[in-house]
Write an enzyme that holds these catalytic residues in place. Sequence first.
Site, PDB file in Angstrom:
ATOM      1  N   HIS A   1      40.361  36.553  41.230  1.00  0.00           N
ATOM      2  CA  HIS A   1      41.484  36.075  40.572  1.00  0.00           C
ATOM      3  C   HIS A   1      41.996  34.646  40.883  1.00  0.00           C
ATOM      4  O   HIS A   1      43.075  34.412  41.107  1.00  0.00           O
ATOM      5  CB  HIS A   1      42.674  37.143  40.887  1.00  0.00           C
ATOM      6  CG  HIS A   1      42.692  38.442  40.209  1.00  0.00           C
ATOM      7  ND1 HIS A   1      41.936  38.627  38.978  1.00  0.00           N
ATOM      8  CD2 HIS A   1      42.993  39.503  40.514  1.00  0.00           C
ATOM      9  CE1 HIS A   1      41.920  39.871  38.633  1.00  0.00           C
ATOM     10  NE2 HIS A   1      42.655  40.343  39.647  1.00  0.00           N
TER      11      HIS A   1
ATOM     12  N   HIS B   1      47.769  40.173  34.071  1.00  0.00           N
ATOM     13  CA  HIS B   1      47.306  41.321  34.854  1.00  0.00           C
ATOM     14  C   HIS B   1      48.870  42.434  35.009  1.00  0.00           C
ATOM     15  O   HIS B   1      48.966  42.919  36.307  1.00  0.00           O
ATOM     16  CB  HIS B   1      47.119  40.778  36.470  1.00  0.00           C
ATOM     17  CG  HIS B   1      46.280  41.722  37.360  1.00  0.00           C
ATOM     18  ND1 HIS B   1      46.802  43.016  37.634  1.00  0.00           N
ATOM     19  CD2 HIS B   1      44.998  41.654  37.916  1.00  0.00           C
ATOM     20  CE1 HIS B   1      45.774  43.415  38.359  1.00  0.00           C
ATOM     21  NE2 HIS B   1      44.742  42.562  38.576  1.00  0.00           N
TER      22      HIS B   1
ATOM     23  N   GLU C   1      43.034  44.388  31.331  1.00  0.00           N
ATOM     24  CA  GLU C   1      42.731  43.053  31.481  1.00  0.00           C
ATOM     25  C   GLU C   1      41.590  42.442  30.354  1.00  0.00           C
ATOM     26  O   GLU C   1      40.242  42.588  31.077  1.00  0.00           O
ATOM     27  CB  GLU C   1      42.572  42.696  32.803  1.00  0.00           C
ATOM     28  CG  GLU C   1      43.438  43.189  33.859  1.00  0.00           C
ATOM     29  CD  GLU C   1      42.944  43.221  35.270  1.00  0.00           C
ATOM     30  OE1 GLU C   1      42.642  42.055  35.874  1.00  0.00           O
ATOM     31  OE2 GLU C   1      42.706  44.311  35.887  1.00  0.00           O
TER      32      GLU C   1
END
Length: 364
Positions: free
Chosen positions: A118, A192, A329
């Site tokens: 991420h 997210h 996602e």
Amino acid sequence: MEGNKDICSNVSIKPFGILKDGKEVFLYRLSNENGVQLEVINYGGIIKSLFVPDARGKFSDIVLGYNRLADYEKDPAHFGAVVGRYGNRIAGGEFVLDNKKYSLALNNQPGGKACHLHGGERGFDKIVWDAEPIIHDNAAGLRLHYLSRDGEEGYPGNLDVNINYLLTNENTLRIEYQGETDQATPINLTQHSYFNLKGEGEGDILGHFAYINADNYTPVDEGLIPTGEIAGVSDTPFDFRKTKKIVEDINQADQQLEYGGGYDHNYVLNGESGELTIAAQVYDEESRRQLEVWTTEPGMQFYTGNALDGSLVGKKGKAYQKNSGFCLETQHYPDSPNQDNFPDTILRPGEKYQTITEFRFSIR
């Protein structure tokens, strides 16, 4: 700034807190004509709250998160945040681009194998975005902007990013991602949020019914890195082409489920990449709330909150246990910079990165 400031009838702003580095963070509340409300803070582009009605007209907040900025600063779960430059994992924190190797932070270690997750130690979920309300005839919106400098978290190029959150009168949250760069760089932006259609803090999501529009998925190794295989979902626990409860197959004896501790896998979505196509549909039988996800992206990570362990306490003062929320996602596939057979994630000068995802809410 003191108190609330109404930008217009359906957008307001108020202070949310001060970060450890002294920067002030603001909360933007967007509302539509049906009473749906979206709250976004410009730290991490985080969706703090999303209030939608159930079949009886009762509004509940259906996203996991916190009441205090300090909790978001130390949050390990990326609740509600924009993640980037590269959402999901990159194997070993390395990739080669135009014959040059780049090394990124190793900030995740599933199965004992270190990887980059991420966007790194200070990804897009940990920065303060410039924010500007935007108004359309049929939507209240917020434009977020950030210039990610060359070398930030190890990535090449100055990457200029704009993200629009639009809350429409059709009870749709439309997210528009845009980016340009002055050097070739990987980019894979996503949102997210963890959803619980019963309401935040109201138990687990295992009884939710889910449909995923995908004939294939990308299996992973013990480090949750794709093996490179595009595998069919037929006769596996990963087949959601017919609506079923999330709990139905999540506890099957299956190596992929064991690696993820549940569902934590990228689905290869059916349809033409670049065209807005349905990716998933989830509904809760009791509240009759339904969420549809539509996207132009080729993939979607389905995650069932497997790492939640009761150590994080949410907005209602309730600890988030395993499976307290689910994520959908939308994305390009994990580790694409190292996988030649996956859709390309490299943005080059003169090109424009543009993707759209819509979260459509209704009563079933």
